[in-house]
Scaffold this motif. Structure first.
Motif, mmCIF file in Angstrom:
data_model
loop_
_atom_site.group_PDB
_atom_site.id
_atom_site.type_symbol
_atom_site.label_atom_id
_atom_site.label_comp_id
_atom_site.label_asym_id
_atom_site.label_seq_id
_atom_site.Cartn_x
_atom_site.Cartn_y
_atom_site.Cartn_z
ATOM 1 N N ARG A 149 3.630 7.753 6.948
ATOM 2 C CA ARG A 149 3.180 7.191 8.134
ATOM 3 C C ARG A 149 2.979 8.069 9.605
ATOM 4 N NH1 ARG A 149 3.337 1.387 7.774
ATOM 5 N NH2 ARG A 149 4.315 0.867 5.884
ATOM 6 N N ALA B 200 -0.401 9.950 8.979
ATOM 7 C CA ALA B 200 -1.192 9.395 9.166
ATOM 8 C C ALA B 200 -1.355 9.520 10.856
ATOM 9 C CB ALA B 200 -1.161 7.778 8.833
ATOM 10 N N GLU B 201 -0.529 9.217 11.504
ATOM 11 C CA GLU B 201 -0.783 9.174 13.032
ATOM 12 C C GLU B 201 -1.288 10.543 13.477
ATOM 13 O OE1 GLU B 201 1.536 7.652 16.856
ATOM 14 O OE2 GLU B 201 2.669 7.681 14.953
ATOM 15 N N TYR C 211 -3.031 12.814 11.762
ATOM 16 C CA TYR C 211 -4.443 12.817 11.466
ATOM 17 C C TYR C 211 -5.262 12.071 12.340
ATOM 18 C CZ TYR C 211 -3.742 14.987 6.829
ATOM 19 O OH TYR C 211 -3.405 16.014 5.619
ATOM 20 N N GLN C 212 -5.125 11.025 12.947
ATOM 21 C CA GLN C 212 -5.428 10.263 13.657
ATOM 22 C C GLN C 212 -5.604 11.263 15.334
ATOM 23 O OE1 GLN C 212 -3.443 8.748 16.952
ATOM 24 N NE2 GLN C 212 -5.635 8.621 17.694
ATOM 25 N N ALA D 299 -6.300 9.940 7.608
ATOM 26 C CA ALA D 299 -5.146 9.066 8.116
ATOM 27 C C ALA D 299 -5.026 7.785 7.358
ATOM 28 C CB ALA D 299 -5.629 8.888 9.467
ATOM 29 N N HIS D 300 -6.212 7.124 6.956
ATOM 30 C CA HIS D 300 -5.956 6.075 5.991
ATOM 31 C C HIS D 300 -5.583 6.342 4.706
ATOM 32 C CE1 HIS D 300 -7.922 2.894 8.965
ATOM 33 N NE2 HIS D 300 -8.851 4.036 9.209
ATOM 34 N N ALA E 270 -3.358 8.574 4.051
ATOM 35 C CA ALA E 270 -1.801 8.785 4.213
ATOM 36 C C ALA E 270 -1.242 7.577 4.480
ATOM 37 C CB ALA E 270 -1.700 9.751 5.269
ATOM 38 N N LEU E 271 -1.844 6.532 5.078
ATOM 39 C CA LEU E 271 -0.949 5.403 5.374
ATOM 40 C C LEU E 271 -1.269 4.507 4.090
ATOM 41 C CD1 LEU E 271 0.311 3.778 7.702
ATOM 42 C CD2 LEU E 271 -1.978 2.727 8.129
ATOM 43 N N LEU F 207 -3.360 2.102 13.820
ATOM 44 C CA LEU F 207 -4.314 3.054 13.286
ATOM 45 C C LEU F 207 -5.554 2.873 13.773
ATOM 46 C CD1 LEU F 207 -5.303 5.815 12.061
ATOM 47 C CD2 LEU F 207 -5.167 4.557 9.593
#
Length: 440
Positions: free
Chosen positions: A274, A277-278, A280-281, A304-305, A307-308, A333
């Motif tokens: 989680r 992902a953040e 990467y965003q 990011a998606h 990873a989430l 996200l």
């Protein structure tokens, strides 16, 4: 940036809180106020240094009048010591004892690690900080760790609901308790205390960021969080702080934001899915700010998606002391992806994402205020001034009471974008209400 607080820290923090970040800033403001009051005396930076020394002399009558008008608070609250009362006027023994205890406690906090970070606290907040620290001392070592975790989780919730100025004193009190307790605890308990301390320091940095504190204050608490994470061998926490540093970086410094976001995912540590992902965003947002093409921004958002998608389902309500980044959901996200597309000059695409996921997602009041303010700014950039003004008023309603600083900063940015439409009734209404709030 203000000078280091080495003497009368109460005076230093009071002037910094009011926007006089250097001694010269204050001297100039003092002279202007003195002139407005009809006082002829002026001061130099040397006089400011005297007032910020360890034993500042009690100001003369003219200076007291100017200082009272500038600060609106008793001089004792600014670190000055009133000369002894004339003989025959003595406080009661109970009053003397209570005053001595309170002053010693205040000097202890303001003279130590908290003063080094220049906390922006009034005396009521400082008393709350002292109470939080004193309360923690009622527990044994094992109980203390549990108490601190519970209190920190509650403080984080308070921040999201009521804003930084309510949450900050308790958060600082918890860190004071951790810092003092860890010095004497056995190694196992010390490890647990510093683990909580790293989380608390990161939270304090974020609270200061939302309170629009100076960058060096925020940096101090990020450094403290990384130090305690390093001492406990918590590489994931170290990486998470790098992510939070990237998020706290002003959008005008996209290169630093990009470097920090990439360091969070590429360093000698592994972020859980989680927060990865953040990160990467955040990297995608920084890329957009540097002028990267939309395709590159989208490719990083795809990471990011991915990873989430690897994250396990959340088993309990997210908390500050629970698994890192557990509050990072698909809706979050998506609204942050909308911010990325806004930065990439794709406002129409961003508006669609904002409207859909703000409607579907569950966000704390602080986050909803910020994302709603972002939507307002995006609508303005898309050439929809009336709709932007309506949404901006909604965001102002969410942000004003709790003084959510990031949301209010975005609303100021929106007001700037809407300036060319100032004659439109909806826009004028928003701008006037924002001005009234800012002036108040």
């Amino acid at each position: 940036m203000s000078e280091p607080a080495q003497g009368n820290t109460r005076f230093v923090t009071a002037r910094v809180e009011r926007g006089w970040h250097t001694q010269q800033d204050f001297a100039d403001a003092y002279d202007a106020k003195a002139e407005s009051l009809g006082e002829k005396a002026r001061i130099s930076v040397r006089q400011v240094r005297r007032w910020e020394s360890r034993q500042p002399a009690w100001p003369n009558r003219d200076a007291r009048r100017v200082l009272d008008a500038m600060f609106g608070t008793p001089l004792e609250d600014l670190g000055f010591v009133r000369p002894p009362r004339p003989a025959g006027r003595r406080a009661s023994g109970t009053e003397q004892s209570r005053d001595v205890e309170t002053n010693v406690l205040r000097r202890t906090f303001l003279g130590g690690v908290l003063a080094a970070a220049a906390p922006v606290l009034d005396l009521a907040a400082l008393d709350h900080l002292i109470a939080a620290n004193r309360d923690a001392r009622r527990y044994s070592d094992d109980q203390l760790v549990t108490h601190l975790r519970t209190a920190l989780d509650e403080t984080a919730r308070t921040d999201g609901l009521a804003g930084p100025h309510i949450a900050l004193p308790t958060a600082l009190g918890l860190i004071a308790a951790i810092d003092s307790s860890a010095r004497e605890a056995d190694p196992a308990v010390r490890h647990q205390l510093l683990n909580v301390g790293a989380r608390a320091s990161e939270l304090v940095a974020w609270i200061y960021h939302d309170a629009r504190a100076p960058a060096h204050t925020i940096a101090y608490w990020h450094a403290q969080a990384k130090e305690w994470a390093t001492l406990t061998g918590d590489g994931a926490m170290h990486a998470y702080v790098l992510l939070r540093q990237a998020q706290a970086t002003d959008r005008s410094d996209a290169a630093r934001m990009l470097g920090l976001a990439r360091a969070a995912t590429n360093g000698p540590w592994t972020l859980p899915p989680r927060p990865r992902a953040e990160a990467y965003q955040q990297e995608a947002r920084a890329l957009a700010l540097t002028g990267a093409d939309t395709g590159q921004v989208t490719r990083v958002l795809d990471l990011a998606h991915a990873a989430l998608d690897q994250a396990d389902p959340v088993q309990a309500p997210p908390s500050c002391t629970g698994p890192l980044g557990e509050s990072y959901t698909a809706d979050r996200l998506m609204v942050q992806s909308a911010i990325c597309y806004r930065e990439a000059h794709q406002p129409d695409r961003a508006v669609v994402l904002f409207e859909r996921h703000l409607a579907d997602g569950i966000f704390a009041p602080r986050d909803r205020a910020f994302f709603t303010a972002q939507l307002a700014g995006t609508l303005a950039e898309a050439g929809e001034p009336d709709e932007a003004a309506i949404v901006a008023l909604q965001a102002l309603g969410l942000a004003a009471g709790a003084r959510f600083g990031q949301a209010l900063a975005e609303l100021s940015r929106t007001a700037d974008t809407l300036r060319r439409w100032s004659r439109r009734p909806a826009v004028r209404d928003f701008q006037e209400r924002l001005l009234v709030f800012t002036a108040g």
